[in-house]
Scaffold this motif. Structure first.
Motif, PDB file in Angstrom:
ATOM      1  N   GLU A   1       0.841  -1.052  -0.046  1.00 23.25           N
ATOM      2  CA  GLU A   1      -0.008   0.060  -0.078  1.00 23.25           C
ATOM      3  C   GLU A   1       0.951   1.175  -0.094  1.00 23.25           C
ATOM      4  OE1 GLU A   1      -3.030  -0.075   3.211  1.00 23.25           O
ATOM      5  OE2 GLU A   1      -3.709  -2.081   2.286  1.00 23.25           O
ATOM      6  N   ARG A   2       1.926   1.204   0.444  1.00 21.51           N
ATOM      7  CA  ARG A   2       2.999   2.337   0.424  1.00 21.51           C
ATOM      8  C   ARG A   2       4.154   1.994  -0.496  1.00 21.51           C
ATOM      9  NH1 ARG A   2       2.938   1.722   6.324  1.00 21.51           N
ATOM     10  NH2 ARG A   2       1.560   3.467   7.384  1.00 21.51           N
ATOM     11  N   VAL A   3       4.017   2.515  -1.743  1.00 24.89           N
ATOM     12  CA  VAL A   3       4.865   2.197  -2.767  1.00 24.89           C
ATOM     13  C   VAL A   3       5.937   2.951  -2.663  1.00 24.89           C
ATOM     14  CG1 VAL A   3       5.216   1.946  -5.234  1.00 24.89           C
ATOM     15  CG2 VAL A   3       2.982   1.412  -4.234  1.00 24.89           C
ATOM     16  N   THR A   4       7.427   2.645  -2.596  1.00 27.10           N
ATOM     17  CA  THR A   4       8.506   3.270  -2.559  1.00 27.10           C
ATOM     18  C   THR A   4       9.086   3.415  -4.080  1.00 27.10           C
ATOM     19  OG1 THR A   4       9.798   1.507  -2.580  1.00 27.10           O
ATOM     20  CG2 THR A   4       9.170   2.173  -0.158  1.00 27.10           C
ATOM     21  N   GLU A   5       9.854   4.266  -4.161  1.00 25.37           N
ATOM     22  CA  GLU A   5      10.736   4.344  -5.517  1.00 25.37           C
ATOM     23  C   GLU A   5      11.317   3.237  -5.834  1.00 25.37           C
ATOM     24  OE1 GLU A   5      13.217   7.866  -5.710  1.00 25.37           O
ATOM     25  OE2 GLU A   5      11.537   9.259  -5.427  1.00 25.37           O
ATOM     26  N   ARG A   6      12.062   2.416  -4.987  1.00 19.90           N
ATOM     27  CA  ARG A   6      12.584   1.174  -5.169  1.00 19.90           C
ATOM     28  C   ARG A   6      11.711  -0.138  -5.599  1.00 19.90           C
ATOM     29  NH1 ARG A   6      17.084  -1.121  -7.034  1.00 19.90           N
ATOM     30  NH2 ARG A   6      17.395  -3.493  -6.187  1.00 19.90           N
ATOM     31  N   ASP A   7      10.506   0.128  -4.841  1.00 23.34           N
ATOM     32  CA  ASP A   7       9.192  -0.892  -5.128  1.00 23.34           C
ATOM     33  C   ASP A   7       8.878  -0.675  -6.888  1.00 23.34           C
ATOM     34  OD1 ASP A   7       9.287  -2.051  -2.703  1.00 23.34           O
ATOM     35  OD2 ASP A   7       7.663  -0.643  -1.975  1.00 23.34           O
ATOM     36  N   ALA A   8       8.655   0.920  -7.246  1.00 21.58           N
ATOM     37  CA  ALA A   8       8.116   0.972  -8.538  1.00 21.58           C
ATOM     38  C   ALA A   8       9.049   0.717  -9.479  1.00 21.58           C
ATOM     39  CB  ALA A   8       7.840   2.819  -8.459  1.00 21.58           C
ATOM     40  N   ALA A   9      10.543   0.688  -9.188  1.00 22.91           N
ATOM     41  CA  ALA A   9      11.392   0.504 -10.190  1.00 22.91           C
ATOM     42  C   ALA A   9      11.782  -0.970 -10.319  1.00 22.91           C
ATOM     43  CB  ALA A   9      12.910   1.116  -9.733  1.00 22.91           C
ATOM     44  N   LEU A  10      11.583  -1.768  -9.310  1.00 26.70           N
ATOM     45  CA  LEU A  10      11.561  -3.118  -9.433  1.00 26.70           C
ATOM     46  C   LEU A  10      10.307  -3.918 -10.215  1.00 26.70           C
ATOM     47  CD1 LEU A  10      12.515  -4.423  -5.841  1.00 26.70           C
ATOM     48  CD2 LEU A  10      14.051  -4.326  -8.099  1.00 26.70           C
ATOM     49  N   LEU A  11       9.027  -3.285  -9.901  1.00 27.82           N
ATOM     50  CA  LEU A  11       8.148  -3.616 -10.721  1.00 27.82           C
ATOM     51  C   LEU A  11       8.166  -3.404 -12.158  1.00 27.82           C
ATOM     52  CD1 LEU A  11       5.059  -5.220  -9.935  1.00 27.82           C
ATOM     53  CD2 LEU A  11       6.810  -4.332  -8.233  1.00 27.82           C
ATOM     54  N   ARG A  12       8.279  -2.056 -12.520  1.00 21.65           N
ATOM     55  CA  ARG A  12       8.561  -1.503 -13.766  1.00 21.65           C
ATOM     56  C   ARG A  12       9.696  -2.505 -14.551  1.00 21.65           C
ATOM     57  NH1 ARG A  12       9.788   3.160 -12.878  1.00 21.65           N
ATOM     58  NH2 ARG A  12      12.219   3.048 -12.783  1.00 21.65           N
ATOM     59  N   LEU A  13      10.785  -3.021 -13.936  1.00 14.97           N
ATOM     60  CA  LEU A  13      11.517  -3.841 -14.666  1.00 14.97           C
ATOM     61  C   LEU A  13      11.132  -5.201 -14.854  1.00 14.97           C
ATOM     62  CD1 LEU A  13      14.910  -3.099 -12.927  1.00 14.97           C
ATOM     63  CD2 LEU A  13      14.311  -2.857 -15.338  1.00 14.97           C
ATOM     64  N   LEU A  14      10.122  -5.772 -13.552  1.00 13.03           N
ATOM     65  CA  LEU A  14       9.474  -6.943 -13.820  1.00 13.03           C
ATOM     66  C   LEU A  14       8.305  -7.116 -14.906  1.00 13.03           C
ATOM     67  CD1 LEU A  14       9.111  -9.683 -12.364  1.00 13.03           C
ATOM     68  CD2 LEU A  14       7.235  -8.462 -11.048  1.00 13.03           C
TER      69      LEU A  14
ATOM     70  N   PHE B   1       6.342  -8.993 -20.314  1.00  6.35           N
ATOM     71  CA  PHE B   1       5.848  -8.921 -21.766  1.00  6.35           C
ATOM     72  C   PHE B   1       6.844  -9.496 -22.642  1.00  6.35           C
ATOM     73  CE2 PHE B   1       2.901  -6.020 -19.839  1.00  6.35           C
ATOM     74  CZ  PHE B   1       1.929  -6.445 -19.952  1.00  6.35           C
ATOM     75  N   GLY B   2       8.064  -9.295 -22.324  1.00  2.00           N
ATOM     76  CA  GLY B   2       9.250  -9.948 -23.174  1.00  2.00           C
ATOM     77  C   GLY B   2       9.063 -11.530 -23.009  1.00  2.00           C
TER      78      GLY B   2
ATOM     79  N   GLU C   1      11.996 -17.665 -12.028  1.00  2.00           N
ATOM     80  CA  GLU C   1      13.262 -17.132 -11.932  1.00  2.00           C
ATOM     81  C   GLU C   1      13.243 -15.578 -11.966  1.00  2.00           C
ATOM     82  OE1 GLU C   1      17.264 -17.489 -11.527  1.00  2.00           O
ATOM     83  OE2 GLU C   1      15.732 -19.137 -11.576  1.00  2.00           O
ATOM     84  N   LEU C   2      12.218 -14.820 -12.698  1.00  2.00           N
ATOM     85  CA  LEU C   2      12.373 -13.437 -12.868  1.00  2.00           C
ATOM     86  C   LEU C   2      11.796 -12.873 -11.371  1.00  2.00           C
ATOM     87  CD1 LEU C   2      12.396 -11.087 -14.741  1.00  2.00           C
ATOM     88  CD2 LEU C   2      10.083 -11.445 -15.088  1.00  2.00           C
TER      89      LEU C   2
END
Length: 208
Positions: free
Chosen positions: A151-164, A169-170, A191-192
């Motif tokens: 519920e509290r999204v940090t910048e790190r969480d956002a970066a990890l989810l973006r990469l994920l 999709f690849g 693995e991802l």
């Protein structure tokens, strides 16, 4: 290749009747794309199947790209609603995200032509020309945040989810293209998640 028309979002429906009309358009487009490659799906066929005039279709969706990005957004929102009704199992945040992704990928692979149409349209669309692409990204990430209980999204969480999400999709695209098998895709998802989300705790404290 679908043509991208003017830089604007789909006209927003306001009345109950307009919402129903847009819903019929999205359903008709999804049904046609589930049976035909994207290049063979014609806008006039979508309009006919949805029971609307072609001019009405273009008012809401200026191009085929706009239309199938909207279809993708609709499919993601349907998944969010479906998953929200389920009781979240007692598992780590990483495992919860993996399980959710596994269900999403399996659902997409059951209708490969539709999935290819949505992913192709979304990947080629420029955010400035097709604003719904930003909503696709945002809502898909939110689906995963919900699964993890974040519920509290940090910048790190956002970066990890973006990469994920980019990687997921690849994987889906490679599977749709026949470059990897479904079991390989599912193994890659595991693995991802293990690699990118290794630092996540077993659970997150809800916002108070």
């Amino acid at each position: 290749m679908p043509r991208i028309a003017e830089a604007r979002d789909a006209a927003a429906p306001s009345s109950t009747e307009q919402h129903a009309r847009v819903g019929r358009i999205l359903e008709a487009a999804a049904e046609l794309a589930a049976e035909n490659e994207l290049e063979r799906v014609q806008m006039n066929e979508v309009a006919k199947s949805a029971g609307v005039a072609v001019a009405t279709l273009y008012r809401y969706f200026p191009s085929k790209t706009h239309l199938f990005v909207a279809v993708m957004l609709d499919q993601i929102d349907r998944m969010r609603e479906k998953f929200a009704r389920r009781t979240r199992p007692e598992s780590s945040a990483r495992d919860a995200v993996h399980d959710t992704l596994l269900q999403v990928v399996r659902a997409l692979l059951r209708r490969p032509l539709l999935s290819a149409a949505m992913i192709q349209s979304n990947s080629m669309a420029k955010a400035a020309a097709v604003p719904d692409t930003a909503r696709v990204d945002r809502n898909f990430r939110q689906l995963l945040y919900d699964a993890a209980g974040i519920e509290r999204v940090t910048e790190r969480d956002a970066a990890l989810l973006r990469l994920l999400v980019h990687s997921v999709f690849g994987i889906i695209q490679s599977c749709l293209n026949g470059r990897i098998t479904v079991p390989d895709a599912e193994s890659d998802l595991r693995e991802l998640c293990d690699l990118l989300l290794a630092e996540w705790p077993d659970s997150f404290t809800p916002a108070g």
